[in-house]
Motif scaffolding. Structure first.
Motif, PDB file in Angstrom:
ATOM      1  N   ARG A   1      37.469  41.053  39.111  1.00 11.75           N
ATOM      2  CA  ARG A   1      36.747  39.842  39.500  1.00 11.75           C
ATOM      3  C   ARG A   1      37.541  38.596  39.109  1.00 11.75           C
ATOM      4  O   ARG A   1      37.693  37.674  39.905  1.00 11.75           O
ATOM      5  CB  ARG A   1      35.363  39.828  38.846  1.00 11.75           C
ATOM      6  N   GLN A   2      38.081  38.561  37.899  1.00 13.84           N
ATOM      7  CA  GLN A   2      38.870  37.421  37.434  1.00 13.84           C
ATOM      8  C   GLN A   2      40.143  37.274  38.253  1.00 13.84           C
ATOM      9  O   GLN A   2      40.548  36.160  38.596  1.00 13.84           O
ATOM     10  CB  GLN A   2      39.191  37.559  35.959  1.00 13.84           C
ATOM     11  N   SER A   3      40.769  38.400  38.573  1.00 11.82           N
ATOM     12  CA  SER A   3      41.985  38.374  39.378  1.00 11.82           C
ATOM     13  C   SER A   3      41.699  37.794  40.761  1.00 11.82           C
ATOM     14  O   SER A   3      42.471  36.976  41.279  1.00 11.82           O
ATOM     15  CB  SER A   3      42.551  39.786  39.494  1.00 11.82           C
ATOM     16  N   LEU A   4      40.607  38.209  41.363  1.00 13.74           N
ATOM     17  CA  LEU A   4      40.246  37.685  42.683  1.00 13.74           C
ATOM     18  C   LEU A   4      39.859  36.212  42.621  1.00 13.74           C
ATOM     19  O   LEU A   4      40.141  35.450  43.548  1.00 13.74           O
ATOM     20  CB  LEU A   4      39.106  38.507  43.294  1.00 13.74           C
ATOM     21  N   ALA A   5      39.210  35.803  41.546  1.00 13.16           N
ATOM     22  CA  ALA A   5      38.788  34.405  41.408  1.00 13.16           C
ATOM     23  C   ALA A   5      39.989  33.464  41.351  1.00 13.16           C
ATOM     24  O   ALA A   5      39.916  32.331  41.817  1.00 13.16           O
ATOM     25  CB  ALA A   5      37.922  34.231  40.160  1.00 13.16           C
TER      26      ALA A   5
END
Length: 118
Positions: free
Chosen positions: A83-87
């Motif tokens: 999720r953090q990587s995509l954000a």
């Protein structure tokens, strides 16, 4: 007290059954060698195991997997990392319908490859 698992020389022998299993060839060779070192045939060793399971009504050693809570925690950490990587990436947001369409396309592609192999 008479135990149905064992035959004495004074009783009629129990009827025999055959079990056929597939195992890794190296595992079988190693097991056969160890049984020989113990002075047992492979059949005797497996019979001993089976009798112990029946007598004890359990597997005579511990079989376990990762604690489900630990596995869940690892999965949540992996999900949060994704999720953090995509954000922080430039990838556009996808709707649930788009995600499902991507999954369907990947499954269809895999089916086609499987059909071509057979």
């Amino acid at each position: 007290m008479h135990n149905d698992l064992f035959c004495s020389t004074n009783t009629i022998p129990m009827s025999q059954a055959t079990i056929s299993i597939r195992v890794d060839q190296t595992l079988k060779k190693n097991f056969d060698s160890l049984c020989e070192a113990f002075g047992l045939s492979t059949t005797s060793a497996i019979n001993i195991f089976m009798k112990a399971v029946v007598r004890e009504r359990k597997i005579p050693f511990e079989i376990r997997a990762d604690d489900s809570n630990v596995t869940r925690q690892k999965a949540l950490r992996a999900f949060d990392a994704m999720r953090q990587s995509l954000a922080t990436s430039d990838m556009p947001q996808m709707s649930l319908e788009e995600i499902n369409a991507e999954i369907k396309a990947a499954r269809d592609e895999r089916r086609e490859k499987d059909l071509r192999r057979h």
